[in-house]
Design a protein around this motif. Structure first.
Motif, PDB file in Angstrom:
ATOM      1  N   ALA A 277      38.236  42.480  45.071  1.00  0.00           N
ATOM      2  CA  ALA A 277      37.720  42.818  43.748  1.00  0.00           C
ATOM      3  C   ALA A 277      36.275  42.377  43.604  1.00  0.00           C
ATOM      4  CB  ALA A 277      38.594  42.195  42.673  1.00  0.00           C
ATOM      5  N   THR A 278      35.949  41.206  44.143  1.00  0.00           N
ATOM      6  CA  THR A 278      34.588  40.700  44.034  1.00  0.00           C
ATOM      7  C   THR A 278      33.606  41.597  44.770  1.00  0.00           C
ATOM      8  OG1 THR A 278      35.409  38.423  43.885  1.00  0.00           O
ATOM      9  CG2 THR A 278      33.085  38.714  44.449  1.00  0.00           C
ATOM     10  N   GLU A 279      33.982  42.028  45.998  1.00  0.00           N
ATOM     11  CA  GLU A 279      33.115  42.907  46.777  1.00  0.00           C
ATOM     12  C   GLU A 279      32.896  44.247  46.062  1.00  0.00           C
ATOM     13  OE1 GLU A 279      34.056  41.540  51.362  1.00  0.00           O
ATOM     14  OE2 GLU A 279      35.475  42.885  50.316  1.00  0.00           O
ATOM     15  N   ILE A 280      33.979  44.728  45.486  1.00  0.00           N
ATOM     16  CA  ILE A 280      33.888  46.024  44.784  1.00  0.00           C
ATOM     17  C   ILE A 280      32.970  45.907  43.569  1.00  0.00           C
ATOM     18  CG2 ILE A 280      35.198  47.772  43.511  1.00  0.00           C
ATOM     19  CD1 ILE A 280      37.627  46.944  45.302  1.00  0.00           C
ATOM     20  N   ALA A 281      33.099  44.788  42.845  1.00  0.00           N
ATOM     21  CA  ALA A 281      32.242  44.577  41.679  1.00  0.00           C
ATOM     22  C   ALA A 281      30.782  44.505  42.089  1.00  0.00           C
ATOM     23  CB  ALA A 281      32.668  43.321  40.943  1.00  0.00           C
TER      24      ALA A 281
ATOM     25  N   GLY B  50      31.782  41.547  36.735  1.00  0.00           N
ATOM     26  CA  GLY B  50      32.946  40.908  37.338  1.00  0.00           C
ATOM     27  C   GLY B  50      34.156  40.820  36.423  1.00  0.00           C
ATOM     28  N   PRO B  51      34.004  40.384  35.171  1.00  0.00           N
ATOM     29  CA  PRO B  51      35.172  40.252  34.301  1.00  0.00           C
ATOM     30  C   PRO B  51      35.880  41.585  34.035  1.00  0.00           C
ATOM     31  CG  PRO B  51      33.323  38.964  33.441  1.00  0.00           C
ATOM     32  CD  PRO B  51      32.781  39.813  34.558  1.00  0.00           C
ATOM     33  N   ARG B  52      35.163  42.699  34.209  1.00  0.00           N
ATOM     34  CA  ARG B  52      35.776  44.003  33.907  1.00  0.00           C
ATOM     35  C   ARG B  52      36.445  44.642  35.115  1.00  0.00           C
ATOM     36  NH1 ARG B  52      34.342  47.174  29.837  1.00  0.00           N
ATOM     37  NH2 ARG B  52      36.255  48.214  30.558  1.00  0.00           N
ATOM     38  N   ILE B  53      36.125  44.181  36.331  1.00  0.00           N
ATOM     39  CA  ILE B  53      36.569  44.880  37.529  1.00  0.00           C
ATOM     40  C   ILE B  53      38.089  44.921  37.649  1.00  0.00           C
ATOM     41  CG2 ILE B  53      36.519  42.872  39.059  1.00  0.00           C
ATOM     42  CD1 ILE B  53      35.446  46.509  39.852  1.00  0.00           C
ATOM     43  N   TYR B  54      38.756  43.846  37.183  1.00  0.00           N
ATOM     44  CA  TYR B  54      40.214  43.806  37.322  1.00  0.00           C
ATOM     45  C   TYR B  54      40.883  44.861  36.429  1.00  0.00           C
ATOM     46  CZ  TYR B  54      39.135  39.451  39.697  1.00  0.00           C
ATOM     47  OH  TYR B  54      38.608  38.525  40.566  1.00  0.00           O
ATOM     48  N   ASP B  55      40.394  45.009  35.209  1.00  0.00           N
ATOM     49  CA  ASP B  55      40.953  46.038  34.317  1.00  0.00           C
ATOM     50  C   ASP B  55      40.699  47.443  34.868  1.00  0.00           C
ATOM     51  OD1 ASP B  55      41.854  44.145  32.534  1.00  0.00           O
ATOM     52  OD2 ASP B  55      40.054  44.225  31.267  1.00  0.00           O
ATOM     53  N   VAL B  56      39.519  47.631  35.431  1.00  0.00           N
ATOM     54  CA  VAL B  56      39.184  48.961  35.960  1.00  0.00           C
ATOM     55  C   VAL B  56      40.068  49.305  37.150  1.00  0.00           C
ATOM     56  CG1 VAL B  56      37.368  50.350  37.046  1.00  0.00           C
ATOM     57  CG2 VAL B  56      36.817  48.836  35.125  1.00  0.00           C
ATOM     58  N   LEU B  57      40.271  48.334  38.056  1.00  0.00           N
ATOM     59  CA  LEU B  57      41.117  48.581  39.224  1.00  0.00           C
ATOM     60  C   LEU B  57      42.556  48.877  38.818  1.00  0.00           C
ATOM     61  CD1 LEU B  57      39.751  45.863  41.682  1.00  0.00           C
ATOM     62  CD2 LEU B  57      39.520  48.357  41.898  1.00  0.00           C
ATOM     63  N   ARG B  58      43.073  48.113  37.842  1.00  0.00           N
ATOM     64  CA  ARG B  58      44.448  48.368  37.388  1.00  0.00           C
ATOM     65  C   ARG B  58      44.562  49.765  36.755  1.00  0.00           C
ATOM     66  NH1 ARG B  58      43.798  42.915  35.572  1.00  0.00           N
ATOM     67  NH2 ARG B  58      44.967  41.447  36.904  1.00  0.00           N
ATOM     68  N   SER B  59      43.547  50.166  36.009  1.00  0.00           N
ATOM     69  CA  SER B  59      43.546  51.492  35.393  1.00  0.00           C
ATOM     70  C   SER B  59      43.547  52.594  36.447  1.00  0.00           C
ATOM     71  CB  SER B  59      42.333  51.647  34.469  1.00  0.00           C
ATOM     72  OG  SER B  59      42.286  52.948  33.909  1.00  0.00           O
ATOM     73  N   LEU B  60      42.721  52.400  37.486  1.00  0.00           N
ATOM     74  CA  LEU B  60      42.702  53.383  38.571  1.00  0.00           C
ATOM     75  C   LEU B  60      44.036  53.433  39.302  1.00  0.00           C
ATOM     76  CD1 LEU B  60      39.130  52.814  40.113  1.00  0.00           C
ATOM     77  CD2 LEU B  60      39.946  54.864  38.911  1.00  0.00           C
ATOM     78  N   ALA B  61      44.661  52.269  39.445  1.00  0.00           N
ATOM     79  CA  ALA B  61      45.971  52.225  40.098  1.00  0.00           C
ATOM     80  C   ALA B  61      47.009  52.961  39.256  1.00  0.00           C
ATOM     81  CB  ALA B  61      46.393  50.782  40.334  1.00  0.00           C
ATOM     82  N   ASP B  62      46.973  52.760  37.955  1.00  0.00           N
ATOM     83  CA  ASP B  62      47.919  53.445  37.063  1.00  0.00           C
ATOM     84  C   ASP B  62      47.743  54.966  37.122  1.00  0.00           C
ATOM     85  OD1 ASP B  62      48.940  51.021  36.256  1.00  0.00           O
ATOM     86  OD2 ASP B  62      47.745  50.897  34.419  1.00  0.00           O
TER      87      ASP B  62
END
Length: 360
Positions: A34-38, A45-57
Motif C-alpha cells: 500500500a505504501t509503494e502504491i501511494a 497515504g491515509p486514503r490509499i487503504y480506502d481506495v484499494l478496498r473500493s477497487l477490490a469491491d
C-alpha cells in the motif's frame, strides 16, 4: 494511450479520480505494498487503504496481508467486459443521437425539417409499413426499389397504393410488370419531381428532387397539412400523367379511396338511372366515430365553378355521394368533408347494372 488520458477514460467509465490513478499504478507495478502504491500514484497515504478496498469491491484489484497490506490488479476479464459494454453503450448512444437528429419523432411536433434525403425515404418506409388504408407516392424507379418490400407488405394487407413514377424527359417508363404486387395503379411523369409519400391522410414525407439547390426534407404528422400535399400530388403529379399500370376492375367490386374519382366514374350510370350498390367505410363528420354502411346510390353531386375545366370532380369543389341504407339517406364526402354526414376513407362499388367506363 498516454497515462493521463487513460486515467481520464477510466473516470468516464465510473471510477473516482483516486481509483483511476491507483488502478493504472497497479497495472504498471504488478504486486506492491500500500505504501509503494501511494508513493507511486501520488495518493495521500491515509486514503490509499480506502481506495484499494473500493477497487477490490469493484473487482478491479485484490488485496491481502503479508506483513503489510499488499495489492495487485485483478484478472482483467471482468474489467474488460465492463469497459467494452460501456463502449457499446456509448456507440449506441452516439447512433441514437444521430438517428434522433436526422429522424425526429413526429409526436408533439406536427412537422419537422430534416437535412438528408435518405432520412425522408427511411421515414416513408416506416410509415408505409404501418399504413392501414392508402398510400400515394411520387418517386423515381430507384426510390421505389428501396421501398419495394414495404410497398409489397402494405399491398398484401389491402392498402390502396397509387404511385406517380417520374423519370427524365428522354427516359422510357418502367415496364408494367415492375409494379405487379406492390400497388394498385401507376402513372408516369416525364419530368423530375419531388419525392412525396402520403400515408393514411395523416403523414407526409416530402423532399425536393435531387437537382434543386436547397436540399431539405419535410416530415408531417397532421391531417390538415397533409391535405395540402395531397392536392399538390393530385394536380401536379397525378391527373395529367399517363397510366402505365392498373389493377382496377371494370366490373364490381371496384374499390375507391378518392370519392372524386368514384363520382366521375359512376356519374353517367347514375344519370342513366342504373342501380348501384356501395359499401362505405369512414368516420362520422360530427363525432369522428368510425362508420361502416352499405346501401344503394341515389345521386351524386360535384361542382367546381371552373368553366370548361377537364375532369373538375377530381381537382376541386364539392364531391358528394348520396346513399340510401334502407333506413336513411346519408351524404358521403371525401378527405376533409365538412358538409356531409360521412368522411369516407374507402368506398367499394359492390354492384352495377353494367361495367364502369373509367375516365382515364
Amino acid at each position: 494511450m498516454e497515462t493521463e488520458t487513460f486515467v481520464d477514460v477510466l473516470e468516464e467509465a465510473g471510477l473516482s479520480p483516486y481509483e483511476a490513478q491507483v488502478y493504472v499504478t497497479l497495472l504498471d507495478l504488478g504486486t506492491a505494498s500500500a505504501t509503494e502504491i501511494a508513493d507511486e500514484s501520488g495518493i495521500p497515504g491515509p486514503r490509499i487503504y480506502d481506495v484499494l478496498r473500493s477497487l477490490a469491491d469493484r473487482g478491479y484489484a485484490e488485496t491481502y496481508e503479508q506483513g503489510t497490506l499488499q495489492a495487485r490488479a485483478h484478472d482483467p476479464t471482468d474489467v474488460l467486459e465492463d469497459l467494452r459494454e460501456r463502449a457499446s453503450q456509448f456507440e449506441a448512444a452516439a447512433a441514437e443521437v444521430e438517428t434522433r437528429w436526422e429522424q425526429p419523432e413526429l409526436k408533439s411536433n406536427k412537422a419537422s425539417i430534416v437535412k438528408r434525403f435518405q432520412t425522408v425515404v427511411d421515414r416513408a418506409e416506416q410509415f408505409i409499413r404501418g399504413s392501414e388504408n392508402q398510400v400515394h407516392l411520387s418517386a423515381t424507379p430507384a426510390d421505389i426499389d428501396q421501398l419495394e418490400d414495404a410497398l409489397q407488405e402494405a399491398h398484401d394487407r389491402g392498402v390502396a397504393i397509387h404511385i406517380s413514377v417520374h423519370t427524365e424527359a428522354d427516359e422510357a417508363p418502367p415496364s408494367a410488370e415492375r409494379f405487379e404486387g406492390i400497388c394498385k395503379e401507376v402513372r408516369h411523369r416525364r419530368l423530375p419531381a419531388p419525392f412525396v409519400a402520403l400515408i393514411d391522410r395523416q403523414k407526409t414525407c416530402f423532399s425536393h428532387h435531387p437537382e434543386t439547390i436547397d436540399q431539405y426534407g419535410v416530415l408531417v404528422n397532421d391531417q390538415t397539412h397533409s391535405y395540402v400535399f395531397h392536392w399538390y400530388f393530385m394536380t401536379c403529379l397525378w391527373e395529367h400523367c399517363e397510366t402505365i399500370y392498373s389493377e382496377r376492375n371494370t366490373s364490381p367490386p371496384i374499390e375507391y379511396v378518392d370519392i372524386r374519382r368514384l363520382v366521375g366514374d359512376i356519374g353517367p350510370l347514375v344519370e342513366a338511372g342504373d342501380s348501384l350498390a356501395v359499401s362505405v367505410e369512414g368516420h362520422n363528420v360530427q363525432t369522428g366515430q368510425p362508420v361502416s354502411v352499405t346501401g344503394t346510390v341515389t345521386g351524386t353531386e360535384h361542382a367546381t365553378g371552373i368553366s370548361g375545366a377537364e375532369m373538375p370532380y377530381r381537382v376541386a369543389g364539392q364531391a358528394t355521394l348520396y346513399v340510401d341504407t334502407g333506413e336513411e339517406e346519408l351524404s358521403v364526402g371525401g378527405w376533409g368533408a365538412v358538409i356531409e354526414d360521412i368522411e369516407a376513407t374507402r368506398i367499394v362499388l359492390e354492384a352495377a347494372d353494367r361495367p364502369v367506363e373509367f375516365d382515364r
